[in-house]
Design an enzyme around this catalytic site. Sequence first.
Site, PDB file in Angstrom:
ATOM      1  CB  SER A  25      -0.919   0.002   1.227  1.00 48.63           C
ATOM      2  OG  SER A  25      -0.174  -0.151   2.414  1.00 48.63           O
TER       3      SER A  25
ATOM      4  CG  HIS B 212     -42.639  20.239 -11.948  1.00 49.40           C
ATOM      5  ND1 HIS B 212     -42.872  18.900 -11.698  1.00 49.40           N
ATOM      6  CD2 HIS B 212     -43.377  20.918 -11.041  1.00 49.40           C
ATOM      7  CE1 HIS B 212     -43.728  18.791 -10.698  1.00 49.40           C
ATOM      8  NE2 HIS B 212     -44.047  20.002 -10.268  1.00 49.40           N
TER       9      HIS B 212
ATOM     10  CB  SER C 252     -15.809  25.521 -29.087  1.00 50.26           C
ATOM     11  OG  SER C 252     -15.726  24.740 -30.272  1.00 50.26           O
TER      12      SER C 252
ATOM     13  CE  LYS D 190     -20.871  25.682 -27.538  1.00 51.67           C
ATOM     14  NZ  LYS D 190     -21.156  24.269 -27.396  1.00 51.67           N
TER      15      LYS D 190
ATOM     16  CG  ASN E 261     -18.183  25.157 -24.362  1.00 51.93           C
ATOM     17  OD1 ASN E 261     -19.277  25.568 -24.759  1.00 51.93           O
ATOM     18  ND2 ASN E 261     -17.285  24.595 -25.149  1.00 51.93           N
TER      19      ASN E 261
ATOM     20  CD  GLU F  97     -20.032  21.254 -19.642  1.00 51.64           C
ATOM     21  OE1 GLU F  97     -20.579  20.527 -20.472  1.00 51.64           O
ATOM     22  OE2 GLU F  97     -19.120  22.049 -19.946  1.00 51.64           O
TER      23      GLU F  97
ATOM     24  CE1 TYR G 220      -6.286  -3.368   8.887  1.00 52.88           C
ATOM     25  CE2 TYR G 220      -5.289  -5.538   8.611  1.00 52.88           C
ATOM     26  CZ  TYR G 220      -5.473  -4.241   8.170  1.00 52.88           C
ATOM     27  OH  TYR G 220      -4.854  -3.808   7.025  1.00 52.88           O
TER      28      TYR G 220
ATOM     29  CE  LYS H  14      -4.332   3.014   5.089  1.00 55.36           C
ATOM     30  NZ  LYS H  14      -5.158   1.771   4.947  1.00 55.36           N
TER      31      LYS H  14
HETATM   32  N1  ARG Z   1      -1.162  -1.303   5.365  1.00 54.27           N
HETATM   33  C1  ARG Z   1      -2.125  -1.786   6.287  1.00 54.27           C
HETATM   34  C2  ARG Z   1      -3.462  -1.084   6.088  1.00 54.27           C
HETATM   35  O1  ARG Z   1      -3.467  -0.065   5.495  1.00 54.27           O
HETATM   36  C3  ARG Z   1      -1.654  -1.562   7.671  1.00 54.27           C
HETATM   37  C4  ARG Z   1      -2.178  -2.495   8.688  1.00 54.27           C
HETATM   38  C5  ARG Z   1      -1.672  -3.860   8.429  1.00 54.27           C
HETATM   39  N2  ARG Z   1      -1.902  -4.748   9.497  1.00 54.27           N
HETATM   40  C6  ARG Z   1      -1.718  -6.042   9.364  1.00 54.27           C
HETATM   41  N3  ARG Z   1      -1.914  -6.792  10.377  1.00 54.27           N
HETATM   42  N4  ARG Z   1      -1.332  -6.584   8.235  1.00 54.27           N
HETATM   43  O2  ARG Z   1      -4.498  -1.535   6.494  1.00 54.27           O
END
Ligand code: ARG
Length: 473
Positions: free
Chosen positions: A29, A162, A283, A289, A291, A296, A323, A331
């Site tokens: 991550s 409406h 445009s 034009k 825009n 939008e 967890y 995230k």
């Molecule tokens: N990178 C993990 C997350 O964002 C951190 C927590 C990981 N915990 C674990 N026991 N693998 O959720």
Amino acid sequence: MSQEKASNRMWGGRFASGPDAVMEAINASIGFDRKLYAQDIRGSLAHAAMLAKTGIISAEDEKKIAEGLNAILAEIEEGKFAFSTKLEDIHMNVEARLAELIGPAAGRLHTARSRNDQVAVDFRLWVKEELQRIDAALGRLIEALLSRAEEHAATVMPGFTHLQAAQPVTFGHHLMAYVEMFGRDRSRVRDAIARLDECPLGAAALAGTSFPIDRHMTAEALGFREPTRNSIDSVSDRDFALEFLAVAAICATHLSRLAEEIVIWSTPQFGFIRLSDAFSTGSSIMPQKKNPDAAELIRAKTGRVNGHLIGLLTVMKGLPLAYSKDMQEDKEAVFDAAETLDLMLAAMTGMVGDMEVNAAAMRKAAGAGFSTATDLADWLVREAGLPFREAHHVTGRAVALAEEKKCGLEKLPLADLQAIHPAITEGVYSVLSVANSVKSRTSYGGTAPSEVRKQIRAWRKRLKRDARPHKNR
Ligand code: ARG
């Protein structure tokens, strides 16, 4: 950074070899959670200080840890830090670098802590700060709307139901409807901050710890109101992220509705407003034009924000406590929604601030479509004592006549009106003009310029009161 060993040096004790490349790719991550570096280091500094204060680690080790963490913070901020996918995430990247910098003392930082409570505290801190940014951005948007509303408190325009012209209103009143909406968004933001203001650090993996930690100390050091009360909930709860996305989705939806109106108002057919060059595009083929691209895109980006809410709700819905790695998917949804909403708010504030209002076009449209018909019916009730249903019917006949004569209600001769109902007198003309119609709607929250100005004053006071700084250490 030095070469990593074959197995992960943070948790690789029982592993004979390193992960498959695909495993590494799906697991890592760091590509996105590096955004949490400042919160991660802040959390670690607070944790280390607490470990030293409670005698779990030595003051000497804490000093080394703190110096190392601050050095890492500087490295990251100067762009000198080498992030490694092998080290999965921001937590292990920082800790591995700490070990390189200060040696064995680094290994004591993770005492009485897990990445599960670590990520929970980092992410809460980040979401809290983002909510505070959105709070301020909403304040700026509301200010911009208020000054345009004040300018146009008496500018008449058609009010719609409406999307058909219904009754005349003032442009100021219409803008103040959005002030109400963004004001509610702001109060939702503040509610969300208050609810997430609990510190999960110290929950460890899920069960708490046998070390004599002081969770109140870390909660306070990190600017949280108090520690969370249940260690299992602490590491499995992502309500704060869901609530952030829900708040963002509602706010984006409000922005999208205003954006849609801006698109409509700025068409040559309506011609109610002209966007500034700064917030429109041309445009490449049609030179005439202009825009409303920013409007939008605000409308479109709402889809993205709303999608992230559904996305994370779906990630969370089947997860057993506590967890699970699924939660790592929280995230990107939040980061993207935040970045998107920040941009939407800034663009809307800019557009509202410098759009040019064509009051004459609004006034002309406000008079079209027999928009004061309800005023005529109300007059018949008030001045001639007719029951509303009968007044409605009489007015319908007046509208039909005006339509036949291709004129406005106010242009019908008195004799014609009296032929429809004898109780009608000269006095009726005082309500048939749009300006008088609008002026007469003085009920609380109504469109009369005097009422609109009252609400603007009340909002200015409220903004001042809301501006008090957040408690944030
Ligand atoms: N990178 C993990 C997350 O964002 C951190 C927590 C990981 N915990 C674990 N026991 N693998 O959720």
